[in-house]
Design a protein around this motif. Structure first.
Motif, short mmCIF file in Angstrom:
data_model
loop_
_atom_site.label_atom_id
_atom_site.label_comp_id
_atom_site.label_asym_id
_atom_site.label_seq_id
_atom_site.Cartn_x
_atom_site.Cartn_y
_atom_site.Cartn_z
N SER A 168 16.02 13.29 14.02
CA SER A 168 16.24 14.45 13.22
C SER A 168 16.44 15.68 14.41
O SER A 168 15.54 16.76 14.19
CB SER A 168 14.90 15.12 12.44
N PRO A 169 17.24 15.42 15.21
CA PRO A 169 17.47 16.50 16.46
C PRO A 169 17.87 17.92 16.11
O PRO A 169 17.83 18.76 16.89
CB PRO A 169 18.70 15.64 17.15
N LEU A 170 18.71 18.09 14.56
CA LEU A 170 18.92 19.20 14.07
C LEU A 170 17.78 19.76 13.15
O LEU A 170 18.21 20.69 12.40
CB LEU A 170 20.33 19.09 13.57
N ILE A 175 23.94 2.49 16.91
CA ILE A 175 23.79 2.57 15.36
C ILE A 175 22.48 2.34 14.87
O ILE A 175 22.01 1.27 15.19
CB ILE A 175 24.92 1.96 14.69
N ASP A 176 21.96 3.41 14.16
CA ASP A 176 20.51 3.12 13.67
C ASP A 176 20.57 3.13 12.29
O ASP A 176 21.03 3.87 11.37
CB ASP A 176 19.67 4.43 14.31
N THR A 177 19.78 1.83 11.88
CA THR A 177 19.38 2.15 10.37
C THR A 177 17.81 1.55 10.20
O THR A 177 17.27 1.59 11.14
CB THR A 177 20.48 1.00 9.57
N SER A 224 8.76 2.95 16.97
CA SER A 224 9.12 4.42 16.34
C SER A 224 7.94 4.88 15.88
O SER A 224 6.89 4.00 15.24
CB SER A 224 10.27 4.08 15.18
N ASP A 225 7.84 6.17 15.77
CA ASP A 225 6.51 6.57 15.14
C ASP A 225 5.24 6.31 15.39
O ASP A 225 4.47 5.50 14.33
CB ASP A 225 6.84 6.83 13.86
N VAL A 226 4.87 5.97 16.55
CA VAL A 226 3.44 5.51 16.93
C VAL A 226 2.82 6.41 18.00
O VAL A 226 3.36 6.96 18.45
CB VAL A 226 3.46 4.42 17.68
N GLY A 281 22.43 22.40 1.57
CA GLY A 281 22.28 21.27 2.49
C GLY A 281 21.30 20.64 1.93
O GLY A 281 20.42 20.83 1.11
N ARG A 282 20.84 19.59 2.79
CA ARG A 282 19.61 18.68 2.39
C ARG A 282 18.25 19.39 2.52
O ARG A 282 17.58 18.98 1.63
CB ARG A 282 19.47 17.59 3.65
N LEU A 283 18.25 20.74 2.99
CA LEU A 283 16.75 21.48 2.82
C LEU A 283 16.82 22.26 1.86
O LEU A 283 15.69 22.85 1.49
CB LEU A 283 16.58 22.32 4.33
N1 LIG Z 1 12.36 6.66 12.75
C1 LIG Z 1 12.06 7.62 11.66
O1 LIG Z 1 10.93 7.77 11.25
C2 LIG Z 1 13.34 8.41 11.23
C3 LIG Z 1 13.03 9.55 10.72
C4 LIG Z 1 14.37 10.33 10.09
C5 LIG Z 1 15.51 10.11 10.80
N2 LIG Z 1 15.58 8.85 11.48
C6 LIG Z 1 17.23 8.41 12.01
O2 LIG Z 1 17.54 9.60 12.63
C7 LIG Z 1 18.82 9.69 11.82
C8 LIG Z 1 19.25 11.33 12.06
O3 LIG Z 1 18.05 12.13 11.36
P1 LIG Z 1 18.43 13.33 10.63
O4 LIG Z 1 19.63 13.14 9.66
O5 LIG Z 1 17.39 13.80 9.93
O6 LIG Z 1 19.06 14.28 11.60
P2 LIG Z 1 19.38 15.92 11.78
O7 LIG Z 1 20.51 15.81 13.06
O8 LIG Z 1 18.45 16.41 12.13
O9 LIG Z 1 19.91 16.32 10.54
C9 LIG Z 1 21.27 15.71 10.11
C10 LIG Z 1 21.76 16.30 8.70
O10 LIG Z 1 22.13 18.08 9.08
C11 LIG Z 1 23.14 18.30 8.29
N3 LIG Z 1 24.20 18.61 9.26
C12 LIG Z 1 24.42 17.81 10.41
N4 LIG Z 1 25.68 18.30 11.04
C13 LIG Z 1 25.77 19.54 10.59
C14 LIG Z 1 26.95 20.40 10.98
N5 LIG Z 1 27.60 20.15 12.07
N6 LIG Z 1 27.12 21.23 10.15
C15 LIG Z 1 26.16 21.49 8.96
N7 LIG Z 1 25.07 20.55 8.68
C16 LIG Z 1 25.12 19.78 9.34
C17 LIG Z 1 23.56 17.07 7.46
O11 LIG Z 1 22.91 17.02 6.40
P3 LIG Z 1 23.31 18.22 4.90
O12 LIG Z 1 24.86 18.19 4.95
O13 LIG Z 1 22.93 17.32 3.83
O14 LIG Z 1 22.57 19.43 4.90
C18 LIG Z 1 23.00 16.03 8.15
O15 LIG Z 1 22.83 14.87 7.27
C19 LIG Z 1 18.71 9.31 10.70
O16 LIG Z 1 20.08 8.82 10.20
C20 LIG Z 1 18.15 8.02 10.79
O17 LIG Z 1 18.71 6.94 11.55
C21 LIG Z 1 14.51 8.18 12.04
#
Ligand SMILES: NC(=O)c1ccc[n+]([C@@H]2O[C@H](COP(=O)([O-])OP(=O)(O)OC[C@H]3O[C@@H](n4cnc5c(N)ncnc54)[C@H](OP(=O)(O)O)[C@@H]3O)[C@@H](O)[C@H]2O)c1
Length: 369
Positions: free
Chosen positions: A217-219, A57-59, A162-164, A239-241
């Motif tokens: 952000s794998p998606l 789990i990541d936060t 992270s991010d380096v 959605g978020r974008l």
């Molecule tokens: N180290 C860093 O700098 C950094 C930066 C960013 C993130 N992170 C970490 O990475 C995690 C994941 O990042 P992310 O949230 O950007 O990942 P992501 O997998 O690229 O995007 C997730 C978002 O896509 C949408 N989504 C996911 N599954 C879906 C599905 N099956 N159908 C439709 N929409 C779907 C949802 O947003 P909507 O429903 O709102 O559209 C969800 O919140 C974060 O929670 C955090 O822990 C780290």
């Protein structure tokens, strides 16, 4: 089934799921408020992840201005799973604008940030403590010494970055090795079909120095789910974008073509695009885990099935080709084509023959039980 398999993170003994749970959207305050979820909305997502067997789990202290950690602390306590989960948090971003030591990677802030995170998470240690972003100025020796002190004090179990830049991570890990400090075990970086930049440096560095990469952000923040369509003003869809969510990002022809290739592959496999995109990320070289974010338990459910199938080689090749970014500058010289042209012309040279035992041999599901 796939969520029942755990792997060692980097060169460590820590067992983690290949799909981690991101909680950047747990909470409704601060920077991520626009798409934040209340504790009641976050609970089913968290519970679903645990039920599926997930343990990673990541936060971060900065997510939703500390609310993500507070909610997570409550949910972990409520479910009684503190020992079962691998709890990761991060420090760097300021928690008090105007105070120069309330942010950055100096020892004073690292310790203050961790103490505050432990209070919010309702625990006396975190399993993985990550530097969130390179601050450009703090001496790397200070960061590594503080990680080591926190490990010896029992407040963190493992450390990572992270991010380096990759040179920074390589220097940090080399210092740890040379001085027998607690080694780094993980690197958290952006990685997806729409962003393969880390392949230039970070992936090989992580593989060489024992850092398991966790992909954020794998998606592509939801772009690769296929729920957005091209529109005059960028993209349409909910959605978020949508709205201001992708402000500042101009979607390129290449990205829309990649999306079309992903849609075609997913259609042939009878799988949602999100599952195919996550499968691709999690099974790329050097990737320990993909950090999955979800707005609902239904989204998470769909995403957690991403490793229940094998991506056929032909599908993988098409996705590789559609998402590839041709290497520029000096990186051209490291490609197999360039190397066989000028470095090893007329001969085949590889690091090791097939079957030659690597330094660290991990169990894989294909091995005998
Ligand atoms: N180290 C860093 O700098 C950094 C930066 C960013 C993130 N992170 C970490 O990475 C995690 C994941 O990042 P992310 O949230 O950007 O990942 P992501 O997998 O690229 O995007 C997730 C978002 O896509 C949408 N989504 C996911 N599954 C879906 C599905 N099956 N159908 C439709 N929409 C779907 C949802 O947003 P909507 O429903 O709102 O559209 C969800 O919140 C974060 O929670 C955090 O822990 C780290």
């Amino acid at each position: 089934m796939s969520m029942a398999h755990y792997y060692l993170l980097g060169r460590s003994g820590l067992r983690v799921s290949r799909l981690a749970l991101g909680t950047m959207n747990f909470g409704t305050g601060g920077f991520h408020a626009a798409y934040g979820k209340t504790e009641d909305e976050a609970r089913p997502i968290f519970r679903r992840y645990l039920e599926a067997g997930g343990n990673f789990i990541d936060t971060a202290d900065f997510y939703t201005a500390g609310e993500s950690e507070t909610i997570l602390g409550n949910l972990v306590a409520e479910a009684g799973v503190r020992d079962r989960v691998v709890l990761t948090t991060k420090f760097t971003n300021s928690v008090d604008p105007g105070d120069p030591n309330a942010g950055g990677n100096g020892r004073k802030h690292m310790i203050r940030a961790l103490e505050a995170s432990l209070r919010r998470l309702r625990t006396d240690h975190v399993d993985l403590f990550l530097l969130h972003t390179w601050d450009r100025i703090t001496p790397v020796e200070e960061v590594m010494r503080t990680f080591d002190d926190l490990t010896r004090a029992g407040k963190i179990r493992y450390a990572g970055l992270s991010d380096v830049p990759s040179w920074y991570a390589a220097r940090a890990q080399t210092l740890a090795e040379a001085h027998s400090l607690a080694p780094l075990v993980s690197l958290q970086l952006p990685y997806s079909l729409v962003d393969r930049t880390i392949e230039l440096e970070h992936v090989a560095m992580g593989q060489t120095l024992g850092l398991g990469i966790t992909a954020w952000s794998p998606l592509g923040s939801g772009f690769l789910t296929g729920k957005y369509r091209r529109a005059d003003q960028g993209l349409s869809g909910t959605g978020r974008l949508s709205g201001d969510g992708a402000a500042g990002h101009a979607w390129t022809e290449r990205e829309w073509e990649l999306l079309a290739a992903l849609e075609s592959v997913a259609g042939e496999l009878g799988r949602p695009m999100a599952q195919v995109a996550l499968n691709w990320v999690a099974t790329r070289p050097g990737i320990a885990s993909a950090i999955v974010g979800a707005s609902s338990a239904e989204q998470l459910d769909a995403n957690l099935a991403a490793l229940d199938f094998e991506l056929p080689a032909e599908s993988r090749e098409r996705l590789d080709a559609a998402s590839a970014v041709p290497p520029g500058s000096v990186y051209r010289m490291f490609t197999p084509a360039y190397q066989s042209w000028l470095v090893n012309p007329g001969v085949k040279v590889a690091d090791k023959p097939a079957g030659y035992a690597p330094a660290v041999r991990n169990w894989t599901p294909g091995d005998a039980a």
